[in-house]
Design a protein around this motif. Structure first.
Motif: not given
Length: 522
Positions: A345-361, A389-401
């Motif tokens: 599900p997309r929810g309200d998102l309109v764009a995704y960026q590189l740098g997704a990470t999967w939990s180890h479980d 759902h968001p867990i940060s304010p605007e301006g933060y970004r993730t890495f692949s790990r």
């Protein structure tokens, strides 16, 4: 002729000289000037500082303290350099693009601010903002508009050709190009010339009017990039080769192994045991929407899983997370073996960026995205279902790990680009002793006590471990390409490292250009 990459070029105000930024023979980028009838070129002594623009009064806009981002894009401090060289005068930080208005003094800029790219004209007056990125921004000859290449996904050069007027009205003139780089206004201001392709790397020269009427001007083998146009209609065009590939240094091996497929492989993710990579391929046979692929690191044949931009490989190496290019982008999990794709599900998102990470479980995804009118933020989504759902304010970004080995916290980039630690449940971030300004994360060590980081400013990057307990910083490995000519700097968005530190795979991008003055194109 020297071997290397041309990043930008502009005519002098009288059209008799050419200023250009290039990285020749494996050396850092520098700014040069060459006369119209003189085959030689003179350095202006701006080593490491990319060229952005030349005013009608002869001043050069450059980026001081520049940090490489991706493609031919940098961010740094906007500075003015005299036409004969000398000491630059610094003006504005966090700038990515700049151009002069016809008066030779007023500047338009693209700045990076809190997870967005802001187009300001004049400086301080925002005309357009995007959670993606903007390249090749140019002011029209009458000073009433800015044209630019508009990319929705950071790092990806897919995008549209757009203009925005002084009132902030944005108009897309040409859309949905698989790759685009290079833009200039025709001398009369009635057309925007740009170089782009619908598939592969052979960028052709196109023109589009302000009401969207498009025509093809020129196609040549190997592709090209239009960089500037003189008042008499001459064009500055760089021509050359562009190759993306994947190298891997595997446990027990002394030499890197090339795992590329065709001429456009990258965004690779390596399994924790080092035996499989997931990657995407942008070569012409794979069309407008890319191919998501897997390959064993022993060099076995490539398996094409489907379309999409690759974001992550699951910890058990059974799923590849991709973005499918629909009207609104869609997260899709593609099975590595037997099974059916799973749409999230997309929810309200309109764009995704590189740098997704999967939990180890394997139960959660953490990634960077944005909602309409908002900047990029960090989101969490359950694989079993439910909206992100968001867990940060605007301006933060993730890495692949980004995520810790215990799945409780993650390392992210803050709005000021520093690395900070954040609870997965959301909450207060903490600084990380031992990291330095500009560091990027490559991954976590398997002991959960150290992280791997590097600094992108280096052409031969050193990867360090940082102890999260005492801040001790130690050199782990230095990337030493056998042939550095034309190689773009290493970037962690294009590298993956197994937690035990024994296997690393990274994307390389080699550009080898020649710069031409073209006449008679109509």
């Amino acid at each position: 002729f020297r071997r290397g990459a041309v990043f930008n070029a502009r005519f002098s105000p009288d059209g008799n000289s050419i200023y250009y930024a290039a990285a020749w023979d494996g050396n850092p980028i520098d700014v040069y000037v060459a006369g119209r009838d003189d085959p030689g070129a003179r350095s202006l002594g701006a080593s490491g500082d990319p060229l952005l623009a030349v005013s009608r009064k002869g001043d050069l806009a450059i980026l001081a303290h520049a940090q490489y981002l991706y493609h031919t894009s940098y961010v740094g401090t906007l500075a003015l350099l005299p036409p004969s060289g000398g000491s630059p005068r610094e003006l504005l930080e966090k700038v990515r693009e700049a151009d002069f208005a016809p008066d030779g003094e007023t500047l338009a800029v693209v700045r990076a601010e809190r997870g967005k790219n802001l187009l300001e004209y004049p400086v301080g007056h925002v005309l357009y903002e995007t959670p993606g990125w903007i390249s090749y921004m140019r002011i029209s000859p009458d000073g009433n508009r800015a044209a630019f290449l508009d990319h929705s996904v950071i790092v990806d050069d897919r995008g549209d050709v757009a203009v925005v007027d002084r009132n902030g009205k944005r108009t897309v003139l040409s859309h949905d190009w698989e790759a685009e780089a290079g833009l200039a206004w025709s001398p009369d201001g009635k057309e925007v010339w740009f170089t782009a392709t619908k598939s592969g790397f052979g960028l052709g020269l196109h023109a589009v009017t302000l009401d969207g009427k498009e025509r093809r001007l020129l196609a040549i083998p190997g592709g090209m990039t239009v960089l500037d146009m003189a008042r008499d209609g001459r064009a500055l065009i760089s021509r050359g080769t562009s190759r993306y590939g994947i190298s891997a240094l595997l446990e027990g091996e002394k030499r890197e192994r090339d795992l590329s497929w065709l001429d456009g492989s990258g965004a690779e993710h390596i399994s924790d045991d080092g035996k499989l990579i997931a990657f995407e391929n942008w070569s012409e046979p794979n069309g407008l929407y890319y191919a998501a692929c897997i390959r064993k690191t022993d060099g076995s044949p490539v398996v094409r899983l489907g379309e999409g931009l690759v974001l992550a490989l699951s910890p058990d190496a059974r799923w590849v997370l991709t973005v499918k290019f629909t009207a609104l982008p869609q997260l899709v999990m593609l099975p590595v073996g037997a099974g059916q794709p799973k749409l999230l599900p997309r929810g309200d998102l309109v764009a995704y960026q590189l740098g997704a990470t999967w939990s180890h479980d394997g139960k959660r995804l953490i990634f960077t995205g944005s909602e309409a009118g908002s900047g990029n933020r960090v989101y969490v989504q359950e694989v079993a279902g439910g909206d992100p759902h968001p867990i940060s304010p605007e301006g933060y970004r993730t890495f692949s790990r980004s995520i810790a080995m215990d799945d409780r916290s993650l390392i992210v980039a803050a709005p000021d680009s520093s690395l900070v630690r954040m609870p997965v449940a959301g909450g207060t971030t903490t600084s990380i002793p031992g990291t330095e300004a500009g560091d990027l994360l490559v991954g976590w060590a398997s002991d959960g006590k150290r992280i791997f980081v590097y600094h992108p400013a280096e052409l031969r990057p050193r990867i360090f471990t940082v102890d999260l307990g005492n801040g001790e910083r130690s050199l782990w490995k230095q990337i030493q390409p056998a042939d550095p000519i034309g190689l773009m700097p290493f970037h962690s968005a294009f590298a993956d490292l197994t937690p035990d530190g024994r296997n690393i795979a990274y994307q390389y991008h080699r550009l080898v250009h020649e710069l031409y003055v073209a006449e008679g194109i109509r």
